[in-house]
Design a protein around this motif. Structure first.
Motif, PDB file in Angstrom:
ATOM      1  N   CYS A   6       0.808  -1.218   0.008  1.00  0.00           N
ATOM      2  CA  CYS A   6      -0.119   0.243   0.128  1.00  0.00           C
ATOM      3  C   CYS A   6       0.807   1.326  -0.193  1.00  0.00           C
ATOM      4  CB  CYS A   6      -0.849   0.112   0.987  1.00  0.00           C
ATOM      5  SG  CYS A   6      -2.194  -1.154   0.978  1.00  0.00           S
ATOM      6  N   ARG A   7       0.316   2.384  -0.396  1.00  0.00           N
ATOM      7  CA  ARG A   7       1.344   3.658  -0.472  1.00  0.00           C
ATOM      8  C   ARG A   7       1.596   3.959   0.868  1.00  0.00           C
ATOM      9  NH1 ARG A   7      -1.584   8.199  -3.905  1.00  0.00           N
ATOM     10  NH2 ARG A   7      -2.057   9.162  -1.964  1.00  0.00           N
ATOM     11  N   GLY A   8       2.642   4.338   1.007  1.00  0.00           N
ATOM     12  CA  GLY A   8       3.260   4.772   2.308  1.00  0.00           C
ATOM     13  C   GLY A   8       2.346   5.628   3.158  1.00  0.00           C
ATOM     14  N   ASP A   9       1.624   6.621   2.575  1.00  0.00           N
ATOM     15  CA  ASP A   9       1.045   7.461   3.231  1.00  0.00           C
ATOM     16  C   ASP A   9      -0.603   6.990   3.655  1.00  0.00           C
ATOM     17  OD1 ASP A   9       0.378   7.642   0.676  1.00  0.00           O
ATOM     18  OD2 ASP A   9      -0.592   9.680   0.993  1.00  0.00           O
ATOM     19  N   ASP A  10      -0.751   5.728   3.265  1.00  0.00           N
ATOM     20  CA  ASP A  10      -2.078   5.275   3.642  1.00  0.00           C
ATOM     21  C   ASP A  10      -2.344   4.505   4.867  1.00  0.00           C
ATOM     22  OD1 ASP A  10      -4.609   5.061   2.288  1.00  0.00           O
ATOM     23  OD2 ASP A  10      -4.001   3.243   1.325  1.00  0.00           O
ATOM     24  N   SER A  11      -3.552   4.846   5.410  1.00  0.00           N
ATOM     25  CA  SER A  11      -3.807   4.127   6.685  1.00  0.00           C
ATOM     26  C   SER A  11      -4.225   2.814   6.411  1.00  0.00           C
ATOM     27  CB  SER A  11      -5.199   5.097   7.012  1.00  0.00           C
ATOM     28  OG  SER A  11      -6.193   4.562   6.460  1.00  0.00           O
ATOM     29  N   ASN A  32      15.150  12.747  -7.049  1.00  0.00           N
ATOM     30  CA  ASN A  32      16.549  12.438  -6.281  1.00  0.00           C
ATOM     31  C   ASN A  32      16.525  12.475  -4.900  1.00  0.00           C
ATOM     32  OD1 ASN A  32      17.268  11.364  -8.746  1.00  0.00           O
ATOM     33  ND2 ASN A  32      18.541  13.437  -9.491  1.00  0.00           N
ATOM     34  N   GLN A  33      15.805  13.727  -4.412  1.00  0.00           N
ATOM     35  CA  GLN A  33      16.014  13.845  -2.828  1.00  0.00           C
ATOM     36  C   GLN A  33      14.996  12.727  -2.266  1.00  0.00           C
ATOM     37  OE1 GLN A  33      14.042  17.316  -1.638  1.00  0.00           O
ATOM     38  NE2 GLN A  33      15.674  18.982  -2.605  1.00  0.00           N
ATOM     39  N   LEU A  34      13.782  12.422  -3.079  1.00  0.00           N
ATOM     40  CA  LEU A  34      12.848  11.504  -2.525  1.00  0.00           C
ATOM     41  C   LEU A  34      13.525  10.064  -2.321  1.00  0.00           C
ATOM     42  CD1 LEU A  34       9.444  12.703  -4.018  1.00  0.00           C
ATOM     43  CD2 LEU A  34      10.231  12.970  -1.639  1.00  0.00           C
ATOM     44  N   ILE A  35      14.059   9.928  -3.621  1.00  0.00           N
ATOM     45  CA  ILE A  35      14.792   8.497  -3.597  1.00  0.00           C
ATOM     46  C   ILE A  35      15.961   8.266  -2.550  1.00  0.00           C
ATOM     47  CG2 ILE A  35      16.649   7.143  -5.020  1.00  0.00           C
ATOM     48  CD1 ILE A  35      15.316   8.205  -7.625  1.00  0.00           C
ATOM     49  N   THR A  36      16.713   9.349  -2.281  1.00  0.00           N
ATOM     50  CA  THR A  36      17.456   9.224  -1.041  1.00  0.00           C
ATOM     51  C   THR A  36      16.887   8.947   0.295  1.00  0.00           C
ATOM     52  OG1 THR A  36      19.051  10.504  -2.090  1.00  0.00           O
ATOM     53  CG2 THR A  36      19.392  10.310   0.221  1.00  0.00           C
ATOM     54  N   ARG A  37      15.755   9.703   0.603  1.00  0.00           N
ATOM     55  CA  ARG A  37      14.896   9.632   1.558  1.00  0.00           C
ATOM     56  C   ARG A  37      14.206   8.175   1.772  1.00  0.00           C
ATOM     57  NH1 ARG A  37      11.511  14.552   1.576  1.00  0.00           N
ATOM     58  NH2 ARG A  37       9.756  13.060   2.281  1.00  0.00           N
ATOM     59  N   ALA A  38      13.587   7.696   0.580  1.00  0.00           N
ATOM     60  CA  ALA A  38      13.046   6.463   0.650  1.00  0.00           C
ATOM     61  C   ALA A  38      13.952   5.300   1.006  1.00  0.00           C
ATOM     62  CB  ALA A  38      12.312   6.055  -0.708  1.00  0.00           C
ATOM     63  N   ALA A  39      15.171   5.135   0.151  1.00  0.00           N
ATOM     64  CA  ALA A  39      16.085   4.211   0.427  1.00  0.00           C
ATOM     65  C   ALA A  39      16.544   4.086   1.773  1.00  0.00           C
ATOM     66  CB  ALA A  39      17.038   4.392  -0.662  1.00  0.00           C
ATOM     67  N   SER A  40      16.651   5.120   2.530  1.00  0.00           N
ATOM     68  CA  SER A  40      17.076   5.085   3.982  1.00  0.00           C
ATOM     69  C   SER A  40      15.906   4.901   5.097  1.00  0.00           C
ATOM     70  CB  SER A  40      17.910   6.314   4.109  1.00  0.00           C
ATOM     71  OG  SER A  40      17.453   7.470   3.958  1.00  0.00           O
ATOM     72  N   SER A  41      14.561   5.034   4.441  1.00  0.00           N
ATOM     73  CA  SER A  41      13.541   4.945   5.380  1.00  0.00           C
ATOM     74  C   SER A  41      13.022   3.457   5.749  1.00  0.00           C
ATOM     75  CB  SER A  41      12.336   5.641   4.705  1.00  0.00           C
ATOM     76  OG  SER A  41      11.890   4.873   3.774  1.00  0.00           O
ATOM     77  N   ALA A  61       8.837   7.661   0.156  1.00  0.00           N
ATOM     78  CA  ALA A  61       9.084   9.080   0.542  1.00  0.00           C
ATOM     79  C   ALA A  61       8.032  10.102  -0.364  1.00  0.00           C
ATOM     80  CB  ALA A  61      10.313   9.615   0.223  1.00  0.00           C
ATOM     81  N   MET A  62       7.666  11.022   0.284  1.00  0.00           N
ATOM     82  CA  MET A  62       6.761  12.090  -0.619  1.00  0.00           C
ATOM     83  C   MET A  62       7.131  13.400  -0.173  1.00  0.00           C
ATOM     84  SD  MET A  62       3.077  11.514   1.814  1.00  0.00           S
ATOM     85  CE  MET A  62       3.685  11.867   3.618  1.00  0.00           C
ATOM     86  N   GLY A  63       7.194  14.271  -1.168  1.00  0.00           N
ATOM     87  CA  GLY A  63       7.582  15.543  -0.929  1.00  0.00           C
ATOM     88  C   GLY A  63       7.163  16.666  -1.890  1.00  0.00           C
ATOM     89  N   ASP A  64       7.346  17.818  -1.803  1.00  0.00           N
ATOM     90  CA  ASP A  64       7.185  18.986  -2.900  1.00  0.00           C
ATOM     91  C   ASP A  64       8.179  19.902  -3.200  1.00  0.00           C
ATOM     92  OD1 ASP A  64       6.001  19.679  -0.298  1.00  0.00           O
ATOM     93  OD2 ASP A  64       5.408  21.550  -1.334  1.00  0.00           O
ATOM     94  N   THR A  65       8.263  20.580  -4.207  1.00  0.00           N
ATOM     95  CA  THR A  65       9.041  21.523  -4.451  1.00  0.00           C
ATOM     96  C   THR A  65       8.487  22.546  -5.562  1.00  0.00           C
ATOM     97  OG1 THR A  65      11.449  22.005  -5.060  1.00  0.00           O
ATOM     98  CG2 THR A  65      10.163  20.567  -6.722  1.00  0.00           C
ATOM     99  N   PRO A 104       9.450  -3.274   0.398  1.00  0.00           N
ATOM    100  CA  PRO A 104      10.419  -3.370   1.436  1.00  0.00           C
ATOM    101  C   PRO A 104      11.039  -4.618   1.537  1.00  0.00           C
ATOM    102  CG  PRO A 104       8.206  -3.111   2.414  1.00  0.00           C
ATOM    103  CD  PRO A 104       7.964  -3.074   0.915  1.00  0.00           C
ATOM    104  N   ASP A 105      10.924  -5.609   0.529  1.00  0.00           N
ATOM    105  CA  ASP A 105      11.491  -6.784   0.711  1.00  0.00           C
ATOM    106  C   ASP A 105      12.942  -6.921  -0.172  1.00  0.00           C
ATOM    107  OD1 ASP A 105      10.237  -6.889  -1.576  1.00  0.00           O
ATOM    108  OD2 ASP A 105       9.591  -8.988  -1.680  1.00  0.00           O
ATOM    109  N   ILE A 106      13.173  -5.506  -0.736  1.00  0.00           N
ATOM    110  CA  ILE A 106      14.431  -5.664  -1.339  1.00  0.00           C
ATOM    111  C   ILE A 106      15.473  -4.847  -0.686  1.00  0.00           C
ATOM    112  CG2 ILE A 106      13.379  -6.146  -3.797  1.00  0.00           C
ATOM    113  CD1 ILE A 106      13.583  -3.162  -4.335  1.00  0.00           C
ATOM    114  N   SER A 107      16.674  -4.513  -1.089  1.00  0.00           N
ATOM    115  CA  SER A 107      17.547  -4.103  -0.391  1.00  0.00           C
ATOM    116  C   SER A 107      17.546  -2.513  -0.779  1.00  0.00           C
ATOM    117  CB  SER A 107      19.202  -4.575  -0.663  1.00  0.00           C
ATOM    118  OG  SER A 107      19.454  -4.136  -1.856  1.00  0.00           O
ATOM    119  N   PRO A 108      18.288  -1.815   0.046  1.00  0.00           N
ATOM    120  CA  PRO A 108      18.317  -0.050  -0.092  1.00  0.00           C
ATOM    121  C   PRO A 108      18.677   0.043  -1.264  1.00  0.00           C
ATOM    122  CG  PRO A 108      18.797  -0.672   2.263  1.00  0.00           C
ATOM    123  CD  PRO A 108      18.700  -2.032   1.572  1.00  0.00           C
ATOM    124  N   SER A 109      19.966  -0.656  -1.841  1.00  0.00           N
ATOM    125  CA  SER A 109      20.844  -0.366  -2.910  1.00  0.00           C
ATOM    126  C   SER A 109      19.946  -0.598  -4.157  1.00  0.00           C
ATOM    127  CB  SER A 109      22.157  -0.657  -3.154  1.00  0.00           C
ATOM    128  OG  SER A 109      22.157  -2.147  -3.072  1.00  0.00           O
TER     129      SER A 109
END
Ligand SMILES: *[C@@H]1O[C@H](CO)[C@@H](O)[C@H](O)[C@H]1NC(C)=O
Ligand SMILES: *[C@@H]1O[C@H](CO)[C@@H](O)[C@H](O)[C@H]1NC(C)=O
Ligand SMILES: *[C@@H]1O[C@H](CO)[C@@H](O)[C@H](O)[C@H]1NC(C)=O
Ligand SMILES: *[C@@H]1O[C@H](CO)[C@@H](O)[C@H](O)[C@H]1NC(C)=O
Ligand SMILES: *[C@@H]1O[C@H](CO)[C@@H](O)[C@H](O)[C@H]1NC(C)=O
Ligand SMILES: *[C@@H]1O[C@H](CO)[C@@H](O)[C@H](O)[C@H]1NC(C)=O
Length: 319
Positions: free
Chosen positions: A84-89, A166-175, A180-184, A200-205
């Motif tokens: 499910c999407r990460g922001d979903d209840s 690219n910012q979101l990718i960095t945040r997601a891979a370390s969460s 990750a979600m965000g705006d600019t 989440p069953d794969i590796s961060p890289s």
């Protein structure tokens, strides 16, 4: 960006006053039934599949938005997972999985392997193990029908979009949940809202690599568009010029986290090549609120191109 807020509040009222509309809040995106994978009805595959999908559904609200389960033995063993999407209840996740579970049976009857995507969840199953394997194919591209337009600086939009992604990718891979979600700033006239997510069953890289691949799909998929959505089994990205996700600081309303209701969009496979391993997609979404219609065109997404360039890229993206 004021009108986005108006749109959300209007939609919210619609949900409050119209439970029937709220019930169908999950927007269908796409599905793929793997070719040549039909089972025989007298095997135990279908009952294993039933049991697997039921367990997934039962556990959907207890999980962190991801679950996997396997039922059966040998050639009739079924592997299934949902995300499910990460922001979903949890409650909304469970309802999305319920919808997905019912729809995947209807859309892929007698298939041993299938995947279905909604805006808020993904469900897939197979007769082979699909756990902890990065799969970037099959791939679906969807894009917002609305053009960025010549009035604004597309280069600026694109470079801000890539910067955000690219910012979101960095945040997601370390969460912990690979989301990750965000705006600019998009340009002086709009903002860009984005989400990225991996199973989440794969590796961060692997997550990082999968998502970077999806960002590099943007020029082929969604160039010049105000929104896009690239879907693969292991990761997906989406961007829009309106806040389509649940904003983090806003506490969830007590009932659930409603999303703007829309009728189910339709999809086409424009090339007519149902055997292609990756697809481009028509995706139409009609906002139900009159205000939304004022601000957005009636169709959000549609299949637009006939460009050989895109077809070629799509084929290259498959497999
Ligand atoms: C699927 O089956 C058809 C005919 O049975 C065959 O022509 C085709 O090559 C098969 N496709 C794959 C991917 O195995
Ligand atoms: C899954 O089903 C397909 C199609 O029947 C078959 O070719 C393949 O060998 C099966 N895979 C496993 C792991 O049983
Ligand atoms: C299913 O039925 C087909 C013929 O209808 C038969 O050839 C096959 O052996 C059966 N399979 C099982 C698992 O009973
Ligand atoms: C799967 O479950 C549905 C109801 O949920 C039922 O109608 C169907 O017969 C079941 N199929 C198998 C093979 O168990
Ligand atoms: C679902 O929950 C049951 C009991 O709570 C547990 O045994 C099972 O492993 C769970 N399945 C998944 C897919 O999490
Ligand atoms: C975003 O745009 C506003 C107004 O145009 C500007 O003041 C601000 O510095 C910009 N922020 C970034 C991160 O570019």
């Amino acid at each position: 960006m004021d009108y986005f807020l108006i749109w959300l509040s209007v939609s919210y009222s619609v949900i409050l006053y119209s439970p029937l509309i709220a019930a169908q809040q999950f927007e269908y995106r796409y599905h793929i039934c793997t070719d040549n994978s039909t089972y025989t009805v007298n095997s135990s595959f279908p009952s294993n599949l039933n049991a697997t999908l039921s367990s997934l559904y039962e556990n959907a609200s207890r999980s962190d938005g991801f679950g996997s389960i396997s039922v059966g033995k040998n050639s009739d063993r079924v592997f299934a997972l949902f995300l499910c999407r990460g922001d979903d209840s949890p409650e909304s996740c469970r309802r999305c999985i319920k919808t997905a579970r019912e729809e995947i049976k209807i859309r892929c009857p007698n298939y041993k392997e299938a995947i279905i995507w909604y805006d808020r969840c993904m469900l897939r199953y197979s007769n082979r193990s699909i756990f902890s394997v990065t799969e970037e194919s099959p791939k679906a591209w969807l894009w917002n029908m609305n053009d960025i337009g010549n009035a604004i600086d597309q280069n600026q939009f694109n470079s801000n979009l890539v910067g955000l992604m690219n910012q979101l990718i960095t945040r997601a891979a370390s969460s912990s949940n690979f989301f990750a979600m965000g705006d600019t700033n998009g340009t002086a006239y709009n903002r860009i809202y984005g989400t990225v997510q991996c199973t989440p069953d794969i590796s961060p890289s692997e997550c990082r690599k999968c998502l970077s691949g999806r960002v590099s799909d943007i020029p082929s998929c969604c160039s010049g568009k105000v929104g896009g959505n690239v879907l693969t089994p292991s990761c997906s990205i989406r961007f829009e010029t309106y806040p389509f996700y649940t904003a983090p600081p806003a506490p969830l309303p007590p009932a659930s986290s409603p999303s703007p209701p829309t009728p189910p969009p339709t999809s086409l496979n424009p090339s007519g090549e149902r055997k292609a391993s990756s697809r481009t997609v028509l995706y139409i979404s009609v906002p139900t609120s009159a205000f939304a219609v004022l601000f957005f065109s009636i169709c959000y997404y549609c299949y637009v191109h006939k460009k050989a360039k895109k077809e070629n890229s799509a084929m290259k993206g498959g497999n």
